[in-house]
Design a protein around this motif. Structure first.
Motif, PDB file in Angstrom:
ATOM      1  N   SER A  82      44.997 -27.172 -24.128  1.00  0.00           N
ATOM      2  CA  SER A  82      44.621 -28.426 -23.451  1.00  0.00           C
ATOM      3  C   SER A  82      43.230 -28.881 -23.867  1.00  0.00           C
ATOM      4  O   SER A  82      42.972 -30.073 -24.004  1.00  0.00           O
ATOM      5  N   ASP A 106      43.566 -30.412 -27.225  1.00  0.00           N
ATOM      6  CA  ASP A 106      44.128 -31.758 -27.067  1.00  0.00           C
ATOM      7  C   ASP A 106      43.086 -32.735 -26.536  1.00  0.00           C
ATOM      8  O   ASP A 106      43.025 -33.891 -26.972  1.00  0.00           O
ATOM      9  N   ALA A 107      42.286 -32.264 -25.552  1.00  0.00           N
ATOM     10  CA  ALA A 107      41.254 -33.135 -24.973  1.00  0.00           C
ATOM     11  C   ALA A 107      40.229 -33.538 -26.032  1.00  0.00           C
ATOM     12  O   ALA A 107      39.827 -34.710 -26.118  1.00  0.00           O
ATOM     13  N   GLU A 160      41.756 -36.029 -28.228  1.00  0.00           N
ATOM     14  CA  GLU A 160      41.791 -37.341 -27.575  1.00  0.00           C
ATOM     15  C   GLU A 160      40.433 -38.032 -27.647  1.00  0.00           C
ATOM     16  O   GLU A 160      40.346 -39.247 -27.813  1.00  0.00           O
ATOM     17  N   LYS A 214      40.147 -39.233 -31.097  1.00  0.00           N
ATOM     18  CA  LYS A 214      41.044 -40.363 -31.275  1.00  0.00           C
ATOM     19  C   LYS A 214      40.469 -41.633 -30.644  1.00  0.00           C
ATOM     20  O   LYS A 214      40.488 -42.712 -31.252  1.00  0.00           O
ATOM     21  N   LEU A 215      39.944 -41.488 -29.404  1.00  0.00           N
ATOM     22  CA  LEU A 215      39.355 -42.642 -28.732  1.00  0.00           C
ATOM     23  C   LEU A 215      38.171 -43.169 -29.518  1.00  0.00           C
ATOM     24  O   LEU A 215      38.008 -44.380 -29.699  1.00  0.00           O
ATOM     25  N   GLU A 259      39.408 -45.008 -32.495  1.00  0.00           N
ATOM     26  CA  GLU A 259      39.952 -46.315 -32.124  1.00  0.00           C
ATOM     27  C   GLU A 259      38.838 -47.297 -31.788  1.00  0.00           C
ATOM     28  O   GLU A 259      38.909 -48.475 -32.150  1.00  0.00           O
ATOM     29  N   ASN A 317      46.158 -50.143 -20.153  1.00  0.00           N
ATOM     30  CA  ASN A 317      45.234 -49.023 -20.288  1.00  0.00           C
ATOM     31  C   ASN A 317      43.947 -49.491 -20.951  1.00  0.00           C
ATOM     32  O   ASN A 317      43.779 -50.695 -21.215  1.00  0.00           O
ATOM     33  N   THR A 373      46.817 -40.365 -16.354  1.00  0.00           N
ATOM     34  CA  THR A 373      46.374 -38.973 -16.485  1.00  0.00           C
ATOM     35  C   THR A 373      47.483 -38.032 -16.911  1.00  0.00           C
ATOM     36  O   THR A 373      47.229 -36.865 -17.208  1.00  0.00           O
TER      37      THR A 373
END
Length: 587
Positions: A182, A185-186, A189, A192-193, A196, A462, A502
């Motif tokens: 996790s 993954d966090a 993310e 990724k954010l 972006e 979102n 979430t």
């Protein structure tokens, strides 16, 4: 248990006899070493020897042994092993080599049946002298223990406990792996954010630069044109000046007259360019005005997002819970004009079930003990969902009138109690702490509304501007999360109360009704022909377990925590199924 010592002076009724030829089952061990066999009257715990009456009296008087713990004839060990050689005074009988838990220098030699306690001689002296305590010398009672039922029971308990802790250790290992995954993954993310955001900012930067270049191109063209005009006028005027001066020097009056008049006309014509050429429009400055929303975003926001933690629980196999079918409630009445379509349910009390009958424009009250309809309220439009607002009030969504109808229920009577208008066709509804969470379609959105109709929050997209919902149907909530079933997205979407997504549970076919359990997990009905099941989804939406299957297209569901009862409606378009609510009880 009686003890010899300072506090007790037992009197022996038998007289001491001596004779090496006599044989006793329990005899005095000190005398035996002198080849004198006398009956034992007591036992010294410290010396671990049986004593005759004479040795006992001497034992009590001698200073080295005056404080020893002595057991009387009724409580002394009832067996002994005669040694053929002088025993080591420091040796322990048998295998009694385990230190006392309290007195580390003493060995465990006794067992108290009343307190289920292993004791050393000090423990016996200090805490187990009461006649209520039944204390035995361990070698006297241990003979039965080999291959005994107690041995087998303890071994079985050890194996069971070992298995439990092995499973727990395995679960902890899996949780650790999940925790680490996790975090990976966090972090992904976050990257990724950031990527972006960078891509969006790069696109916005390129757009601004292209706009600036376009403005510069237009400005340069205007400047070029103005410059060319100036150059042409200067050239013409300079040529005229030179000609005039030459003609004046050579005193050619006729030609000078003509040139002067022509130049005067040239000056007059060129004056009209001067106002245009001298305006600021020909030369422009460039200034950048930042987007205040973006500036405020980076000024007010201190981070890309919030990294939260959630305690992982060992995996629970929810399928071990048994759900027994208790029967069916007939929800059809003589006033109905067609087949029932139960699209919403709620349990305001443990013995009352309220259902919304979309097909018959009505709200029905059912006694959950007798399975009988005890109240009915006809509405002007079809109701979709119903939720409990207070101990005597319900809220019902009516999609096609775009309003929420409040209904009171008292003394088995349903009565309208006003309405509030909403912004669209409203479907799923859930009340949490006097706040209504309402789902809408066309456009798909979620709103949190107070009981007077004021919109407290509206959620549609979102952070990246992507629509969160497509076809939301049902909603439920806990103190930390809101859960929405969306048929088109084939998912249960988890949001926090700020409207951020979430979690998402996606492995579904036709998700419909939702019901919150006290443990934070959620029941979900899947009415697709190939599923027809009820799933239990944990609060973090990481997995799902089928708890009921092969149902008749389950649609709306309702959970009564007090009775551990699950109510399930059907959507088959056949009266034999849709006119009934199935009842299952968890055991």
């Amino acid at each position: 248990m009686a003890l010899f010592g300072r506090t007790a002076s037992p009197k022996f009724v038998s007289s001491m006899s001596r004779g090496s030829g006599e044989d006793f089952e329990i005899f005095c061990q000190p005398c035996d070493r002198d080849n004198i066999r006398l009956p034992a009257f007591a036992f010294c715990v410290d010396c671990e020897e049986h004593l005759c009456e004479y040795c006992l009296n001497h034992h009590k008087r001698a200073k080295p042994s005056r404080q020893h713990t002595l057991l009387d004839k009724q409580n002394m060990p009832q067996s002994l092993q005669v040694s053929t050689s002088q025993p080591d005074p420091h040796a322990l009988p048998g295998d009694l080599t385990k230190p006392c838990y309290t007195h580390k220098k003493e060995m465990i030699k006794f067992y108290c049946h009343d307190h289920n306690a292993l004791l050393c001689s000090v423990c016996v002296t200090l805490k187990h002298q009461s006649t209520a305590c039944r204390v035995d010398y361990i070698p006297d009672i241990s003979g039965y223990i080999v291959n005994s039922n107690e041995y087998r029971r303890i071994i079985k308990e050890i194996d069971t406990m070992t298995g439990i802790f092995q499973d727990t250790a395995g679960g902890l290992k899996k949780m650790t792996e999940k925790s680490n995954a996790s975090l990976t993954d966090a972090l992904a993310e976050i990257k990724k954010l950031r990527k972006e955001i960078n891509q969006r900012l790069d696109a916005m930067e390129n757009e601004a630069e292209n706009e600036a270049r376009s403005l510069k191109k237009d400005n340069d063209q205007r400047l070029k044109t103005a410059q060319a005009t100036c150059d042409d006028v200067i050239k013409d005027l300079q040529e005229s000046s030179d000609n005039i001066k030459q003609l004046n020097t050579s005193k050619q009056a006729d030609r000078l007259f003509v040139e002067l008049k022509a130049t005067e006309q040239l000056i007059h014509e060129n004056k009209k360019y001067m106002p245009h050429l001298m305006t600021v429009e020909n030369v422009e400055e460039y200034h950048f005005k930042p987007n205040l929303d973006i500036s405020a975003l980076f000024e007010n926001e201190k981070s890309l997002g919030t990294l939260t933690t959630k305690a992982l629980k060992p995996p629970v196999n929810v399928s071990v819970k048994q759900y027994s079918h208790q029967g069916e409630i007939c929800v059809s009445t003589s006033q109905d004009k067609g087949t029932c379509f139960i699209t919403g349910m709620t349990v305001p009390t443990s013995d009352i079930l309220i259902v919304a009958d979309y097909g018959n424009f009505s709200i029905k009250m059912i006694d959950s003990k007798s399975y009988s309809i005890i109240g009915l309220l006809k509405l002007d439009r079809s109701p979709w969902d119903v939720t409990t607002v207070s101990e005597d009030k319900l809220a019902v969504t009516t999609p096609y009138s775009k309003e929420i109808q409040f209904v009171s229920f008292k003394s088995n009577r349903l009565k309208r109690k006003g309405t509030i208008k909403v912004e669209g066709t409203c479907y799923g509804i859930y009340c949490y702490k006097e706040q209504l969470i309402v789902l809408f379609k066309s456009p798909a959105k979620l709103q949190i509304i107070d009981l007077k109709g004021k919109v407290l929050k509206s959620v549609t997209k979102n952070i990246l501007g992507v629509d969160i919902f497509s076809n939301p149907g049902y909603v439920t909530a806990s103190s930390s999360s809101i859960y929405v079933s969306d048929r088109e997205k084939k998912a249960v979407i988890q949001l926090n109360w700020q409207g951020d997504v979430t979690g998402v549970y996606r492995v579904l076919r036709a998700p419909a009704g939702l019901a919150m359990l006290a443990d934070g997990s959620v029941f979900l009905s899947d009415y697709h022909d190939k599923s027809c099941s009820i799933k239990n989804i944990p609060g973090d939406c990481t997995r799902g377990e089928v708890v009921l299957k092969d149902l008749r297209k389950p649609f709306a569901i309702c959970w009564c925590e007090a009775n551990k009862t699950l109510y399930i409606s059907s959507f088959t378009q056949y009266a034999s199924a849709d006119n009934f609510v199935s009842v299952y009880k968890m055991s």
